[in-house]
Design a protein around this motif. Structure first.
Motif, mmCIF file in Angstrom:
data_model
loop_
_atom_site.group_PDB
_atom_site.id
_atom_site.type_symbol
_atom_site.label_atom_id
_atom_site.label_comp_id
_atom_site.label_asym_id
_atom_site.label_seq_id
_atom_site.Cartn_x
_atom_site.Cartn_y
_atom_site.Cartn_z
ATOM 1 N N GLU A 47 6.422 3.769 -4.114
ATOM 2 C CA GLU A 47 6.028 2.405 -4.086
ATOM 3 C C GLU A 47 7.257 1.472 -3.732
ATOM 4 O O GLU A 47 8.141 1.826 -4.200
ATOM 5 C CB GLU A 47 5.427 1.958 -5.452
ATOM 6 C CG GLU A 47 5.522 0.547 -6.034
ATOM 7 C CD GLU A 47 4.537 -0.156 -5.161
ATOM 8 O OE1 GLU A 47 3.283 0.116 -5.302
ATOM 9 O OE2 GLU A 47 5.025 -1.117 -4.309
ATOM 10 N N ASP A 48 7.171 0.717 -2.836
ATOM 11 C CA ASP A 48 8.067 -0.177 -2.248
ATOM 12 C C ASP A 48 8.349 -1.431 -3.224
ATOM 13 O O ASP A 48 9.702 -2.165 -3.123
ATOM 14 C CB ASP A 48 8.121 -0.594 -0.983
ATOM 15 C CG ASP A 48 6.761 -1.297 -0.648
ATOM 16 O OD1 ASP A 48 5.882 -0.997 -1.264
ATOM 17 O OD2 ASP A 48 7.027 -2.257 0.232
ATOM 18 N N ASP B 78 1.395 4.615 -2.717
ATOM 19 C CA ASP B 78 1.156 3.216 -2.254
ATOM 20 C C ASP B 78 0.726 3.103 -0.744
ATOM 21 O O ASP B 78 1.406 3.881 -0.007
ATOM 22 C CB ASP B 78 2.447 2.244 -2.530
ATOM 23 C CG ASP B 78 2.044 0.701 -2.241
ATOM 24 O OD1 ASP B 78 0.954 0.366 -2.392
ATOM 25 O OD2 ASP B 78 3.005 -0.028 -1.865
ATOM 26 N N GLY C 192 0.776 0.504 1.386
ATOM 27 C CA GLY C 192 1.406 -0.405 1.960
ATOM 28 C C GLY C 192 3.072 0.120 1.735
ATOM 29 O O GLY C 192 3.729 -0.503 0.847
HETATM 30 CA CA CA Z 1 3.654 -2.006 -0.947
#
Ligand code: CA
Length: 230
Positions: free
Chosen positions: A15-16, A59, A61
């Motif tokens: 997850e960013d 995630d 994205g």
């Molecule tokens: Ca993301």
């Protein structure tokens, strides 16, 4: 050592969004999971291939490679099925379809409740466990997870306790080399033993394997590997 601790289930959180990642990690670690983190898709893929987790929370994205690309490459390159829980804010039917087409096992929409995250992760880890055969055959070695017994070329071998867990970890990871840190985690969960425990269990394992002990190879500076033909 009388009681062998059950290793903590292992999850990789890709997850960013740093604050969300920290929140997810806190929930999972608080529930007893061993958590690795990745903030971009390339690192997530690399970690998942090097140390396959029981669940990959992915995630959609992500920078580098997006979640769909990570999932596709994981399915093409991993030597086992790694359960993938896709995490996304998008909720259109097409996005869900793309995720499942890329090989996701389940979906969780943001925002989500901590409990639901845990339930889904546990269900995926359990499903992954059920899907594995109880019998592992590696060259002349045959390991039966149900009875925790080991045979070599048909003969029973006295491999038990942590030596058995060590052999099982190598057999499950085969043909990969397993790093010392991964073995420590798999054998002792989050309670690190005294410094030479791994070495002493390796010695015990080699004694128990007898003439088959050359099957367990030390890869200097890396870890241990089961050296049997593919
Ligand atoms: Ca993301």
């Amino acid at each position: 050592m009388s009681d062998i601790p059950t290793p903590a289930p292992h999850i990789l959180v890709a997850e960013d969004h740093a604050a969300l990642r920290a929140q997810i990690v806190a929930v999972l670690a608080g529930a007893g999971w061993h958590v690795d983190e990745a903030s971009d898709g390339r690192l997530a893929l690399q970690l998942a291939l090097e140390q396959p987790p029981d669940v990959l929370l992915l995630d959609l994205g992500l920078p580098g490679l997006d979640g769909l690309q990570v999932c596709q490459r994981l399915r093409a390159e991993a030597d086992r099925h790694i359960p993938v829980l896709m995490l996304t804010a998008r909720d259109t039917l097409a996005d869900k379809g793309n995720g499942f087409a890329a090989g996701a096992d389940d979906y969780l929409l943001k925002p989500f409740a901590s409990d639901e995250l845990l339930w889904r992760c546990r269900a995926l880890a359990r499903r992954g466990e059920l899907g594995r055969s109880p019998l592992l055959e590696r060259g002349p070695l045959r390991i039966d997870r149900r009875s925790a017994s080991v045979h070599c070329a048909g003969q029973p071998l006295p491999v038990s306790g942590q030596a058995y867990r060590l052999l099982l970890a190598l057999a499950e990871a085969w043909p990969r080399t397993v790093s010392r840190s991964e073995l420590l985690r798999q054998l002792w969960a989050d309670e690190p033993p005294e410094s030479d425990a791994l070495r002493s269990h390796l010695y015990t394992l080699r004694q128990a394997l007898g003439s088959a002990q050359s099957l367990v190879k030390t890869v200097h500076g890396v870890g241990l590997r089961l050296d049997v033909p593919g």
